[in-house]
Design an enzyme around this catalytic site. Structure first.
Site, PDB file in Angstrom:
ATOM      1  N   GLU A 153     112.130-104.845  91.723  1.00 34.72           N
ATOM      2  CA  GLU A 153     112.998-106.020  91.562  1.00 34.72           C
ATOM      3  C   GLU A 153     112.247-107.321  91.797  1.00 34.72           C
ATOM      4  OE1 GLU A 153     115.799-105.282  94.690  1.00 34.72           O
ATOM      5  OE2 GLU A 153     116.824-103.663  93.639  1.00 34.72           O
ATOM      6  N   GLY A 179     109.758-109.009  96.143  1.00 34.87           N
ATOM      7  CA  GLY A 179     109.079-109.613  97.280  1.00 34.87           C
ATOM      8  C   GLY A 179     107.621-109.964  97.118  1.00 34.87           C
ATOM      9  N   CYS A 221     119.558-139.011 101.703  1.00 31.41           N
ATOM     10  CA  CYS A 221     119.612-139.561 103.056  1.00 31.41           C
ATOM     11  C   CYS A 221     119.436-138.485 104.114  1.00 31.41           C
ATOM     12  CB  CYS A 221     120.923-140.299 103.246  1.00 31.41           C
ATOM     13  SG  CYS A 221     121.069-141.637 102.062  1.00 31.41           S
ATOM     14  N   ARG A 269     110.422-113.908  92.223  1.00 33.74           N
ATOM     15  CA  ARG A 269     109.472-115.003  92.328  1.00 33.74           C
ATOM     16  C   ARG A 269     108.210-114.798  91.475  1.00 33.74           C
ATOM     17  NH1 ARG A 269     109.040-118.121  97.031  1.00 33.74           N
ATOM     18  NH2 ARG A 269     110.192-116.455  98.057  1.00 33.74           N
TER      19      ARG A 269
HETATM   20  C1  LIG Z   1     115.663-111.754  96.669  1.00 33.19           C
HETATM   21  C2  LIG Z   1     115.621-110.330  96.319  1.00 33.19           C
HETATM   22  C3  LIG Z   1     114.677-109.858  95.405  1.00 33.19           C
HETATM   23  C4  LIG Z   1     113.607-110.718  94.794  1.00 33.19           C
HETATM   24  O1  LIG Z   1     112.703-111.200  95.727  1.00 33.19           O
HETATM   25  P1  LIG Z   1     111.388-111.986  95.213  1.00 33.19           P
HETATM   26  O2  LIG Z   1     110.700-112.360  96.447  1.00 33.19           O
HETATM   27  O3  LIG Z   1     111.873-113.165  94.451  1.00 33.19           O
HETATM   28  O4  LIG Z   1     110.618-111.043  94.371  1.00 33.19           O
HETATM   29  C5  LIG Z   1     114.727-108.513  95.052  1.00 33.19           C
HETATM   30  N1  LIG Z   1     115.656-107.682  95.588  1.00 33.19           N
HETATM   31  C6  LIG Z   1     116.583-108.107  96.475  1.00 33.19           C
HETATM   32  C7  LIG Z   1     117.563-107.147  97.004  1.00 33.19           C
HETATM   33  C8  LIG Z   1     116.592-109.442  96.864  1.00 33.19           C
HETATM   34  O5  LIG Z   1     117.507-109.855  97.757  1.00 33.19           O
END
Ligand SMILES: *Cc1c(COP(=O)(O)O)cnc(C)c1O
Length: 429
Positions: free
Chosen positions: A289, A250, A358, A292
């Site tokens: 995790e 995130g 479109c 982005r």
């Molecule tokens: C989408 C997601 C992420 C990654 O989120 P980013 O904003 O791309 O870092 C990590 N863990 C879970 C469970 C997600 O759904």
């Protein structure tokens, strides 16, 4: 481009006497000529650098960076990350298959998230001996137990708890409030762990949390982890010892022209400090995790201008890329910096940059001040490495772009452009 020259957050810089935009050391003009447009171009160098920022920020404790595959699931990128020690966060059986195809040795470093896993997906992940299932409901936990029993194995699981923390981001990518579909109410988690600890097919292994995406402040991460580590401590006192806390992904990037405020190393340091503080004595393994933050700024979508047209007072720059190639502006009203690959002299003007699909929602920028562009020019949509190709589609029967991976002065095609026969391959008349 003003601040881009000294902006460490992007690998795209004007190079040479003519100021042609390059990725690492490779001209985007040359890549467009060789592979056509629209074309995704990624800096593998930056992807690895970003992974290392996280790895070194948490070097003081046992940890694993599980790259979120959904941000960009290109096999070449998965392989590059696996070679550099990453694990993976997956949300489907398809993403598991991708990890196994790119880096089978990384199977034991996979965590499986997502609110709706099927029995087949669970079976495939049990067979692959993944690290942990992040479970999002009691019924899913029951399904996991029954699939594990069938195979005679014990399934390691974490509950993905919903910490009821507000993260200031786009409502479509905020996930940490009780009203969202994600996770298990943190107040119910302890009872579920206690019950699961008695099930011989389940191994309580961790707690996970993921509060959303494109979060620019470290505070909500700290708040979520504080609640999670409190729960871990409570469970330990009751005899349920969890060896993993998974802090989710995130961390957001600055989609607007960078500068000091978006120094990526400082951002990661601040994020890590907030998490470390909130872990408060937890001695197990930390998983994170990020998706982005690792790939977004490493990528650009290179597109050719088909036409410049005026309707009344408005000027439209029509590109050969469209919302099917990069849907973020249409879906999240997202901002992407757009720069000419070979800038022209002249006064800026205000234009809309749009694709040929479109839909009025098929735009990349509205009322954007840009240097003059003409039909045939190349443009680069920056920060397109995450949720770009991964969210692309064949809408309007458009073939999806090719992808090129650059590492220093080397580059290679890592996905060929789709052809019409690819689009027709699954259909019967
Ligand atoms: C989408 C997601 C992420 C990654 O989120 P980013 O904003 O791309 O870092 C990590 N863990 C879970 C469970 C997600 O759904």
């Amino acid at each position: 481009m003003k601040s881009d020259q000294n902006n460490l957050s992007r690998p795209f810089h004007a190079a040479g006497a003519r100021g042609v935009l390059a990725c690492d050391g490779v001209s985007l003009q040359a890549l467009a000529k060789q592979y056509g447009t629209p074309l995704y171009v990624y800096s593998g160098t930056q992807i690895v650098e970003r992974l290392r920022l996280f790895q070194s920020a948490f070097a003081g404790r046992e940890h694993l960076v599980c790259y979120a595959v959904k941000a960009n699931s290109s096999l070449a990128i998965l392989k590059l990350l696996a070679e550099n020690g990453a694990g993976f966060d997956i949300v489907s059986g398809g993403e598991l298959a991708r990890v196994l195809a790119a880096a089978p040795e990384a199977a034991g470093r996979v965590v499986f998230s997502g609110v709706g896993k099927t029995a087949e997906e669970i079976d495939a992940a049990l067979d692959a001996k993944i690290l942990e299932f992040n479970v999002e409901s009691e019924s899913e936990l029951a399904l996991l137990a029954s699939r594990a029993k069938k195979r005679g194995v014990k399934a390691r699981f974490a509950l993905r708890v919903n910490p009821d923390v507000f993260a200031d981001t786009h409502p479509y990518i905020s996930t940490g409030l009780r009203e969202h579909k994600f996770g298990i109410d943190i107040r119910q988690a302890a009872a579920i762990y206690r019950a699961a600890a008695k099930n011989k097919w389940l191994e309580p292994h961790g707690i996970s949390v993921h509060i959303g995406s494109q979060i620019r402040s470290a505070d909500p991460f700290g708040a979520a982890i504080r609640r999670v580590s409190k729960l871990a401590a409570q469970l330990r006192s009751e005899g349920v010892s969890l060896c993993v806390i998974d802090a989710g992904g995130g961390l957001g990037i600055d989609y607007h022209a960078g500068g000091d405020a978006s120094d990526p190393a400082a951002k990661v340091a601040e994020y890590a400090a907030a998490i470390e503080k909130a872990l408060d004595g937890f001695e197990g393994r930390l998983l994170i995790e990020p998706g982005r933050f690792i790939v977004a700024q490493a990528g650009a979508l290179v597109t050719r201008v088909l036409n410049v047209k005026k309707n009344g007072k408005k000027t439209f720059v029509i590109t050969d890329a469209a919302m099917n190639d990069l849907i973020r502006p249409a879906l999240y009203q997202a901002y992407h910096e757009i720069v000419p690959v070979k800038p022209r002299a002249g006064r800026t003007r205000v234009v809309d940059v749009v694709g040929p699909v479109c839909e009025t929602g098929d735009f990349f920028a509205r009322d954007r001040e840009m240097k003059p562009v003409e039909a045939g020019d190349l443009l680069a949509l920056l920060d397109a490495g995450a949720y770009g190709m991964a969210q692309s589609s064949n809408y309007n029967s458009r073939m999806r772009p090719a992808e090129v991976l650059v590492e220093g002065k080397k580059y290679r095609l890592v996905r060929r452009r789709e052809e019409m026969r690819d689009l027709l391959a699954t259909e019967m008349v």
